[in-house]
Design an enzyme around this catalytic site. Structure first.
Site, PDB file in Angstrom:
ATOM      1  N   GLY A  14       9.620  -4.789  -8.356  1.00 20.81           N
ATOM      2  CA  GLY A  14       9.600  -3.483  -9.324  1.00 20.81           C
ATOM      3  C   GLY A  14       8.731  -2.587  -8.698  1.00 20.81           C
ATOM      4  O   GLY A  14       7.440  -3.095  -8.244  1.00 20.81           O
ATOM      5  N   SER A  23       6.616  -1.180 -10.405  1.00 23.77           N
ATOM      6  CA  SER A  23       5.340  -1.086 -11.276  1.00 23.77           C
ATOM      7  C   SER A  23       4.522  -2.528 -11.102  1.00 23.77           C
ATOM      8  O   SER A  23       3.525  -2.568 -11.657  1.00 23.77           O
ATOM      9  CB  SER A  23       5.989  -1.350 -12.631  1.00 23.77           C
ATOM     10  OG  SER A  23       6.525  -2.386 -13.237  1.00 23.77           O
ATOM     11  N   TYR A  24       4.901  -3.345  -9.973  1.00 25.42           N
ATOM     12  CA  TYR A  24       4.126  -4.501  -9.566  1.00 25.42           C
ATOM     13  C   TYR A  24       3.090  -4.103  -8.797  1.00 25.42           C
ATOM     14  O   TYR A  24       3.627  -3.919  -7.517  1.00 25.42           O
ATOM     15  CB  TYR A  24       5.183  -5.645  -8.917  1.00 25.42           C
ATOM     16  CG  TYR A  24       6.100  -6.128 -10.053  1.00 25.42           C
ATOM     17  CD1 TYR A  24       6.129  -5.974 -11.311  1.00 25.42           C
ATOM     18  CD2 TYR A  24       7.425  -6.901  -9.651  1.00 25.42           C
ATOM     19  CE1 TYR A  24       6.867  -6.403 -12.431  1.00 25.42           C
ATOM     20  CE2 TYR A  24       8.129  -7.225 -10.851  1.00 25.42           C
ATOM     21  CZ  TYR A  24       8.041  -7.118 -11.887  1.00 25.42           C
ATOM     22  OH  TYR A  24       8.864  -7.362 -12.925  1.00 25.42           O
ATOM     23  N   GLY A  25       1.868  -4.010  -8.947  1.00 24.42           N
ATOM     24  CA  GLY A  25       1.068  -3.646  -7.885  1.00 24.42           C
ATOM     25  C   GLY A  25       0.882  -2.160  -8.245  1.00 24.42           C
ATOM     26  O   GLY A  25       0.792  -1.382  -7.356  1.00 24.42           O
TER      27      GLY A  25
END
Length: 326
Positions: free
Chosen positions: A53, A55-57
């Site tokens: 995704g 939004s991961y990181g």
């Protein structure tokens, strides 16, 4: 222009959501080689669907999960190389509310991956708190498919009513929904048993993806009621849940022993037997090997019934995602 590409969805995924959490909490570049080995092992064993995704990181890491996944897929050379399927989820950030913002977000993901996204998914619905925002975001997903920038579109954390609404909206544009991703495991049957999502997905030709199939690790048998527990909120959750799922874990342990499998493998296989694509996380080669061991066999009807009964009688259930709609 209508997208003429067909997305061939693998039978099981190796979810990178766990990598995303690792990136947010203490990631450093020394892990890259280890994660590359995890990726290589998965693909060489036929696990070719990778879910991440944008939004991961976040923050200073700036989409690091997608960057790593792109790096790993480009470096891999070997069997199943052409079957690698990259799925990403686009967050419904409050500053995203137009179709163009979603197209731009997916293009940014593709840039970080170094390749086009195969399956683009709406990470969550805004229907529970800002229903006005969602229309433009959904239009953006459809635009991505029509423009041939992705092979398929999917949703995440949608319930049956909202799913049917989006299905109708997309059908008017000739855009199929390939997948729906929800939290589903022996400790989180709510989307299927109470919402009836599997039946709706089957009727609409949508594949159900099960994220967190090991319930954040509770179903691995690694943790006991006396501890030690993970740090932070996860540890508090485990303290609350473990006493109430004792009978379920014992049933899982007994079936695993009789099958000469691990508890993790039985829990993942149960998800497969329920007709879903589980996407367990893997941060080490050992964890990846555990996940792969869930393939190539099936629980029998009696074992599934035992697990279903144990699940139904458990005093505690996994907390549901706050974005899950009805």
């Amino acid at each position: 222009m209508q997208n003429s590409q067909e997305l061939s969805l693998p039978s099981m995924g190796c979810g990178t959501w766990a990598w995303g959490n690792q990136l947010l909490w203490g990631y450093d570049e020394s892990m890259d080689e280890q994660l590359q080995s995890v990726f290589n092992l998965c693909v060489s064993n036929g696990v070719t669907l990778f879910d991440t995704g944008d939004s991961y990181g976040t923050g200073r890491l700036n989409g690091r999960s997608e960057k790593l996944l792109g790096k790993f897929s480009q470096a891999y050379q070997g069997v199943n190389q052409d079957n690698i399927c990259i799925a990403t989820k686009l967050a419904a950030y409050p500053w995203r509310w137009t179709s163009k913002s979603m197209v731009k977000a997916c293009q940014s993901s593709a840039q970080r991956l170094g390749r086009n996204v195969d399956l683009v998914q709406m990470h969550w619905s805004t229907a529970n708190y800002a229903p006005w925002q969602e229309s433009g975001l959904l239009d953006g997903l459809a635009d991505l498919y029509e423009q041939g920038l992705v092979k398929g579109v999917g949703l995440s954390n949608y319930g049956p009513k909202r799913l049917e609404y989006v299905y109708k909206k997309f059908s008017e544009r000739g855009v199929p929904i390939t997948t729906l991703q929800v939290q589903y495991s022996l400790l989180s049957t709510y989307p299927v048993t109470e919402l009836g999502l599997k039946d709706v997905c089957d009727q609409l030709g949508i594949k159900l993806i099960a994220y967190s199939p090991l319930a954040l690790g509770i179903l691995t048998g690694k943790y006991s009621e006396t501890g030690p527990f993970p740090k932070g909120i996860r540890g508090l959750l485990f303290r609350q849940l473990l006493p109430g799922v004792r009978s379920l874990l014992e049933c899982l342990r007994e079936i695993a022993a009789s099958r000469q499998k691990t508890m993790s493998q039985v829990a993942i296989n149960w998800c497969i037997c329920k007709g879903t694509i589980p996407i367990p996380g893997a941060k080490s080669v050992e964890q990846a090997q555990q996940n792969i061991g869930a393939l190539g066999w099936q629980l029998n009807a009696s074992e599934i019934a035992e697990l279903d009964q144990a699940t139904g009688s458990a005093d505690k259930k996994m907390v549901q995602n706050i974005f899950q709609t009805r």
